[in-house]
Design a protein around this motif. Structure first.
Motif, PDB file in Angstrom:
ATOM      1  N   ASP A 135       0.834  -1.200   0.000  1.00 58.43           N
ATOM      2  CA  ASP A 135       0.000   0.000   0.000  1.00 58.43           C
ATOM      3  C   ASP A 135       0.874   1.257   0.000  1.00 58.43           C
ATOM      4  N   GLY A 136       1.937   1.229   0.793  1.00 60.67           N
ATOM      5  CA  GLY A 136       2.856   2.372   0.826  1.00 60.67           C
ATOM      6  C   GLY A 136       3.557   2.582  -0.495  1.00 60.67           C
ATOM      7  N   ALA A 137       3.999   1.480  -1.119  1.00 58.79           N
ATOM      8  CA  ALA A 137       4.685   1.590  -2.411  1.00 58.79           C
ATOM      9  C   ALA A 137       3.755   2.136  -3.483  1.00 58.79           C
ATOM     10  N   LEU A 138       2.511   1.676  -3.491  1.00 62.13           N
ATOM     11  CA  LEU A 138       1.550   2.181  -4.476  1.00 62.13           C
ATOM     12  C   LEU A 138       1.305   3.669  -4.275  1.00 62.13           C
ATOM     13  N   ARG A 139       1.215   4.100  -3.035  1.00 65.05           N
ATOM     14  CA  ARG A 139       1.002   5.525  -2.759  1.00 65.05           C
ATOM     15  C   ARG A 139       2.209   6.355  -3.178  1.00 65.05           C
ATOM     16  N   PRO A 177       0.335   7.389  -9.935  1.00 69.03           N
ATOM     17  CA  PRO A 177      -0.170   8.755 -10.111  1.00 69.03           C
ATOM     18  C   PRO A 177      -1.546   8.931  -9.481  1.00 69.03           C
ATOM     19  N   PRO A 178      -1.969  10.181  -9.253  1.00 70.53           N
ATOM     20  CA  PRO A 178      -3.321  10.429  -8.748  1.00 70.53           C
ATOM     21  C   PRO A 178      -4.352   9.864  -9.729  1.00 70.53           C
ATOM     22  N   GLY A 179      -5.486   9.482  -9.201  1.00 67.60           N
ATOM     23  CA  GLY A 179      -6.532   8.928 -10.056  1.00 67.60           C
ATOM     24  C   GLY A 179      -6.630   7.424 -10.000  1.00 67.60           C
ATOM     25  N   VAL A 180      -5.602   6.756  -9.431  1.00 65.11           N
ATOM     26  CA  VAL A 180      -5.659   5.302  -9.236  1.00 65.11           C
ATOM     27  C   VAL A 180      -6.247   5.037  -7.857  1.00 65.11           C
ATOM     28  N   LEU A 216      -7.113  -2.622  -8.368  1.00 68.16           N
ATOM     29  CA  LEU A 216      -6.841  -1.226  -8.684  1.00 68.16           C
ATOM     30  C   LEU A 216      -7.759  -0.741  -9.796  1.00 68.16           C
ATOM     31  N   GLU A 217      -8.422   0.400  -9.581  1.00 68.27           N
ATOM     32  CA  GLU A 217      -9.224   1.049 -10.607  1.00 68.27           C
ATOM     33  C   GLU A 217      -8.399   2.194 -11.186  1.00 68.27           C
ATOM     34  N   LEU A 218      -8.158   2.136 -12.491  1.00 66.22           N
ATOM     35  CA  LEU A 218      -7.251   3.045 -13.179  1.00 66.22           C
ATOM     36  C   LEU A 218      -8.012   4.207 -13.803  1.00 66.22           C
ATOM     37  N   PRO A 219      -7.321   5.267 -14.176  1.00 65.12           N
ATOM     38  CA  PRO A 219      -7.990   6.360 -14.898  1.00 65.12           C
ATOM     39  C   PRO A 219      -8.668   5.847 -16.163  1.00 65.12           C
ATOM     40  N   HIS A 220      -9.728   6.539 -16.571  1.00 61.94           N
ATOM     41  CA  HIS A 220     -10.568   6.073 -17.666  1.00 61.94           C
ATOM     42  C   HIS A 220      -9.790   5.879 -18.963  1.00 61.94           C
ATOM     43  N   GLU A 221      -8.771   6.694 -19.194  1.00 67.58           N
ATOM     44  CA  GLU A 221      -8.061   6.624 -20.476  1.00 67.58           C
ATOM     45  C   GLU A 221      -7.043   5.482 -20.547  1.00 67.58           C
ATOM     46  N   VAL A 222      -6.849   4.746 -19.465  1.00 65.10           N
ATOM     47  CA  VAL A 222      -5.888   3.640 -19.434  1.00 65.10           C
ATOM     48  C   VAL A 222      -6.587   2.345 -19.815  1.00 65.10           C
ATOM     49  N   ASP A 223      -5.985   1.580 -20.714  1.00 65.24           N
ATOM     50  CA  ASP A 223      -6.513   0.280 -21.115  1.00 65.24           C
ATOM     51  C   ASP A 223      -5.676  -0.811 -20.450  1.00 65.24           C
ATOM     52  N   ALA A 224      -6.330  -1.657 -19.646  1.00 64.22           N
ATOM     53  CA  ALA A 224      -5.604  -2.651 -18.847  1.00 64.22           C
ATOM     54  C   ALA A 224      -4.850  -3.650 -19.709  1.00 64.22           C
ATOM     55  N   LEU A 250       4.385   3.861 -16.398  1.00 60.54           N
ATOM     56  CA  LEU A 250       3.534   3.421 -17.502  1.00 60.54           C
ATOM     57  C   LEU A 250       2.158   4.056 -17.407  1.00 60.54           C
ATOM     58  N   LEU A 251       1.625   4.174 -16.189  1.00 60.88           N
ATOM     59  CA  LEU A 251       0.311   4.773 -16.022  1.00 60.88           C
ATOM     60  C   LEU A 251       0.340   6.259 -16.345  1.00 60.88           C
ATOM     61  N   GLU A 252       1.390   6.935 -15.954  1.00 53.64           N
ATOM     62  CA  GLU A 252       1.497   8.366 -16.272  1.00 53.64           C
ATOM     63  C   GLU A 252       1.553   8.583 -17.776  1.00 53.64           C
ATOM     64  N   THR A 253       2.339   7.748 -18.467  1.00 51.73           N
ATOM     65  CA  THR A 253       2.440   7.861 -19.933  1.00 51.73           C
ATOM     66  C   THR A 253       1.101   7.590 -20.593  1.00 51.73           C
ATOM     67  N   ALA A 254       0.400   6.540 -20.105  1.00 54.31           N
ATOM     68  CA  ALA A 254      -0.896   6.201 -20.695  1.00 54.31           C
ATOM     69  C   ALA A 254      -1.924   7.298 -20.458  1.00 54.31           C
ATOM     70  N   SER A 255      -1.868   7.944 -19.287  1.00 60.75           N
ATOM     71  CA  SER A 255      -2.831   8.998 -18.983  1.00 60.75           C
ATOM     72  C   SER A 255      -2.593  10.236 -19.819  1.00 60.75           C
ATOM     73  N   GLU A 256      -1.344  10.449 -20.218  1.00 64.22           N
ATOM     74  CA  GLU A 256      -1.005  11.649 -20.998  1.00 64.22           C
ATOM     75  C   GLU A 256      -1.283  11.494 -22.478  1.00 64.22           C
ATOM     76  N   SER A 257      -1.348  10.208 -22.980  1.00 64.22           N
ATOM     77  CA  SER A 257      -1.490   9.986 -24.413  1.00 64.22           C
ATOM     78  C   SER A 257      -2.926  10.164 -24.886  1.00 64.22           C
TER      79      SER A 257
END
Length: 473
Positions: free
Chosen positions: A382-386, A390-393, A406-414, A466-473
């Motif tokens: 939990d600490g490592a994930l925090r 990125p925010p939004g997870v 984990l629920e990811l931002p809408h623009e991320v495809d699992a 990877l999540l930050e990159t996916a959220s920005e694309s």
């Protein structure tokens, strides 16, 4: 902004899911798609790869791509309260196998694993019990220990039920090759091809594979990561579908980690009793609770023998021994006969060894140590994930087991995140493998069953990138 291949794949997916492209239809060739859309062969190939990962098309050797059977069925993601996915054929195995195979390569960090660290188990002490028991095995045990199984082991299991306050008859307990066989035998005992089975959404992918293999139909009941199975949606399903069985995990559910409250477990059993529908209860994580007491399973409220309570020692003691069981109530004789007709018997030495360990090896002391380790590992993960995500997870902390949902931002495809993670040396369990309708594309399951080493923390950091990159694309 989505890439061209994603836009192309999403357009074709909409047509398939709407039923405008019939199941079994041959997809246009790569050359036809290139000419029609003015794109490169690589773009079409990647689009078809996505459609295959989503379970919408299947490749046939030297023949091209075809729309998968049942691709237009089960369209509702069932993530909202009272939503129930329509009953339909299940076609999940190809997707599950592709994900699991990618995670098996040596060196892959097992964030998507379904197993805890083997270092948490008393394997040396268990081997001592196995050696001692094998030396004492009577040659006649090859006959005596046929189903329902080793009597000493069944008595030890019955004692553990008694300690929980829900005594079970030794005669109702059938020893199996792990809990998965117990679950499958129970499903076979109460269904016939074409029958409808209620399953969780998201839920254990092996339940979906069993339904697929037995040519059954699935109706998905939504599971909330906070409150568990939606009982109102289940009642709606029981009223509108001819449900022959339910396969649910009431404690520390896989993949969400959530549990039903004691009151909801009781209400669940009372509801199924009214409809006379059997419950196959998967309780493999019940012993991995972080509270003082074992959470009473749904079986504890069963007065009619409708609940088939399945568990094993694979998650708590002996993952490689493949010894599980079911207390099958009114269906115990049928399950026992099916066991004889299929795999005949669980390993006789393994049964004897575990029985000896349960009596003399300090199983409860080991469980207390195991629970403490998992609870500490949850805090660490939990600490490592925090720190790194990125925010939004979002995620919730379970009270047992070893999974985080984990629920990811809408623009991320699992599924795309899974492919990128594998290329970076870490595995994830993407949401679509936990749904007959291949939903939960913005969700992943993470395993905290391994100590948080520097390598695992580094992988969490990579996941965050990877999540930050996916959220920005």
């Amino acid at each position: 902004m989505k890439n061209r291949y994603e836009l192309l794949a999403n357009g074709m997916a909409s047509e398939i899911r709407a039923g405008r492209v019939p199941s079994g239809s041959r997809m246009p060739s790569l050359r036809q798609m290139m000419a029609q859309h003015g794109v490169s062969q690589a773009t079409v190939s990647r689009a078809y790869y996505l459609l295959e990962e989503w379970g919408l098309i299947r490749a046939r050797e030297r023949s091209g791509y075809y729309v998968a059977r049942g691709a237009s069925l089960g369209l509702v993601s069932s993530q909202k309260s009272n939503d129930v996915t329509i009953e339909g054929k299940v076609d999940i195995s190809t997707l599950v196998f592709s994900v699991l195979e990618a995670a098996r390569h040596p060196g892959i960090v097992p964030l998507g694993s379904a197993f805890p660290s083997p270092q948490l188990f008393p394997l040396a002490r268990l081997a001592k019990s196995l050696g001692h028991a094998v030396r004492l095995v009577n040659p006649w045990s090859t006959v005596v220990d046929l189903p329902p199984g080793n009597e000493h082991l069944r008595r030890q299991i019955a004692l553990r039920y008694m300690a929980m306050g829900i005594p079970q008859s030794v005669d109702d307990i059938v020893i199996t090759n792990g809990a998965l066989e117990a679950l499958n035998l129970c499903l076979m005992a109460v269904t016939r091809p074409g029958d409808v089975v209620a399953v969780e959404s998201p839920g254990f992918y092996a339940a979906l594979q069993a339904i697929e293999r037995l040519d059954l139909r699935a109706v998905e009941i939504p599971v909330s990561p906070e409150t568990g199975l939606d009982l109102n949606a289940l009642e709606n399903a029981l009223n509108t579908h001819s449900v022959k069985a339910c396969w649910f995990m009431t404690s520390f559910q896989n993949p969400t980690g959530t549990s039903l409250s004691t009151a909801k477990k009781q209400a669940l059993v009372e509801m199924l009793t009214r409809f006379d529908v059997p419950l196959i209860e998967d309780d493999v994580y019940g012993e991995l609770h972080f509270q003082p007491e074992y959470p009473i399973p749904a079986k504890g409220f069963d007065t009619q023998g409708l609940v088939m309570h399945c568990s094993s020692f694979s998650k708590t003691l002996a993952p490689g021994y493949r010894v599980g069981w079911v207390s099958a109530g009114r269906y115990s004789s049928t399950v026992q006969n099916l066991k004889l007709m299929t795999t005949l018997s669980a390993s006789i030495p393994a049964q004897a060894g575990i029985a000896d360990y349960l009596q003399h090896g300090g199983y409860d002391k080991h469980l207390r140590k195991l629970r403490t380790a998992l609870r500490n590992q949850l805090v660490d993960m939990d600490g490592a994930l925090r720190r790194w995500l990125p925010p939004g997870v979002r995620w919730t902390k379970p009270e047992g087991g070893y999974f985080l949902w984990l629920e990811l931002p809408h623009e991320v495809d699992a599924m795309e995140l899974h492919r990128q993670a594998i290329s970076q040396g870490l595995s994830l369990a993407p949401g679509p493998i936990f749904s007959a309708s291949h939903g939960y594309r913005q969700c992943i399951r993470i395993n905290f069953g391994h100590p948080l080493t520097a390598k695992i923390e580094g992988s969490v950091k990579i996941l965050g990138q990877l999540l930050e990159t996916a959220s920005e694309s």
